[in-house]
Design a protein around this motif. Structure first.
Motif, PDB file in Angstrom:
ATOM      1  N   GLN A 119       0.898  -1.282   0.093  1.00 64.48           N
ATOM      2  CA  GLN A 119      -0.066   0.070  -0.096  1.00 64.48           C
ATOM      3  C   GLN A 119       0.736   1.217  -0.136  1.00 64.48           C
ATOM      4  O   GLN A 119       0.526   2.313  -0.809  1.00 64.48           O
ATOM      5  N   ALA A 120       1.957   1.199   0.751  1.00 66.02           N
ATOM      6  CA  ALA A 120       2.867   2.389   0.767  1.00 66.02           C
ATOM      7  C   ALA A 120       3.616   2.460  -0.467  1.00 66.02           C
ATOM      8  O   ALA A 120       3.512   3.702  -1.215  1.00 66.02           O
ATOM      9  N   ALA A 121       3.870   1.461  -1.140  1.00 62.77           N
ATOM     10  CA  ALA A 121       4.698   1.513  -2.388  1.00 62.77           C
ATOM     11  C   ALA A 121       3.805   2.006  -3.711  1.00 62.77           C
ATOM     12  O   ALA A 121       3.961   2.681  -4.425  1.00 62.77           O
ATOM     13  N   ALA A 122       2.143   1.827  -3.497  1.00 66.88           N
ATOM     14  CA  ALA A 122       0.982   2.041  -4.275  1.00 66.88           C
ATOM     15  C   ALA A 122       1.047   3.727  -4.297  1.00 66.88           C
ATOM     16  O   ALA A 122       0.413   4.231  -5.285  1.00 66.88           O
ATOM     17  N   LEU A 123       1.598   4.215  -3.300  1.00 71.89           N
ATOM     18  CA  LEU A 123       1.487   6.066  -3.270  1.00 71.89           C
ATOM     19  C   LEU A 123       2.063   6.295  -4.620  1.00 71.89           C
ATOM     20  O   LEU A 123       1.501   7.656  -4.761  1.00 71.89           O
ATOM     21  N   GLU A 124       3.170   5.748  -5.050  1.00 69.54           N
ATOM     22  CA  GLU A 124       3.740   6.432  -6.331  1.00 69.54           C
ATOM     23  C   GLU A 124       2.754   6.680  -7.260  1.00 69.54           C
ATOM     24  O   GLU A 124       2.956   7.405  -8.164  1.00 69.54           O
ATOM     25  N   GLN A 125       1.847   5.770  -7.461  1.00 68.86           N
ATOM     26  CA  GLN A 125       0.583   5.721  -8.414  1.00 68.86           C
ATOM     27  C   GLN A 125      -0.027   7.294  -8.536  1.00 68.86           C
ATOM     28  O   GLN A 125      -0.367   7.742  -9.462  1.00 68.86           O
ATOM     29  N   ASP A 126       0.107   7.930  -7.219  1.00 70.24           N
ATOM     30  CA  ASP A 126      -0.741   8.859  -7.184  1.00 70.24           C
ATOM     31  C   ASP A 126      -0.008  10.436  -7.315  1.00 70.24           C
ATOM     32  O   ASP A 126      -0.525  11.601  -7.157  1.00 70.24           O
TER      33      ASP A 126
END
Length: 158
Positions: free
Chosen positions: A147-154
Motif C-alpha cells: 500500500q505504501a509503494a502504491a502511493l507512487e501511482q498518485d
C-alpha cells in the motif's frame, strides 16, 4: 540501540509514526545489505535488483521499460545500470524478435551466479525481518508495504 517506548498503562495507545519508522527501517536494511560485500561480489545491490527481475522471467529477455516499471525507476536509470552490467558481463543485449527498434536484456551465466549469491543473502535478511512474527502478521506487513509503494501511482504528472 534505541527501543520504541510503549504508552504508559491506562493512557490511550499512541499511533506509531509510520513514516518515521519506515524511513529508519529502510536505512537500517540498506546498511545491513551494504555490510555483506560477499553477496555483491560481481554485482552491486542495485544490479542485483535488475538480475532478480530477469531471473523471474525464466530466460525470456525483458525490455528496458518493463524492467523499469517492475523496479519502480525511470527507464534511463535502467539503461545506465544495464550498460555497466553489460560491461561487467552480467547481462547481454538482444534484439527483439518482432520489433527491431526494441532492445531487450537477458541475464548471462555470470549474472545468474551473481544473482544467486545476492539472493542467498536476501533470504537471510527476510528471515531475520520475519523472526518473531506469525505468517499472518507478515502478510499484514507485506500488504501495508505494498500500500505504501502504491502511493507512487498518485504522484502528479504520472
Amino acid at each position: 540501540m534505541s527501543s520504541t517506548k510503549m504508552p504508559a498503562a491506562g493512557t490511550p495507545a499512541a499511533r506509531p509514526r509510520l513514516v518515521q519508522l519506515l524511513g529508519r527501517a529502510q536505512r537500517a536494511v540498506q546498511r545491513w545489505i551494504e555490510t555483506r560485500p560477499e553477496a555483491w561480489e560481481g554485482a552491486s545491490a542495485a544490479q542485483a535488483g535488475l538480475l532478480f527481475v530477469l531471473k523471474s522471467r525464466k530466460g525470456r529477455p525483458a525490455a528496458i521499460g518493463e524492467i523499469a516499471q517492475e523496479l519502480g525507476v525511470a527507464p534511463a536509470a535502467v539503461t545506465n545500470l544495464s550498460k555497466r552490467m553489460q560491461a561487467a558481463g552480467l547481462v547481454e543485449r538482444v534484439a527483439d524478435a518482432s520489433d527491431a527498434r526494441l532492445t531487450r536484456l537477458r541475464m548471462t551465466e555470470q549474472g545468474a551466479q551473481a544473482g544467486m549469491r545476492a539472493g542467498d543473502v536476501l533470504v537471510e535478511l527476510n528471515g531475520r525481518l520475519a523472526q518473531g512474527f506469525t505468517a499472518e502478521e507478515i502478510q499484514t506487513v507485506a500488504r501495508w508495504l505494498a500500500q505504501a509503494a502504491a502511493l507512487e501511482q498518485d504522484l502528479p504528472g504520472d
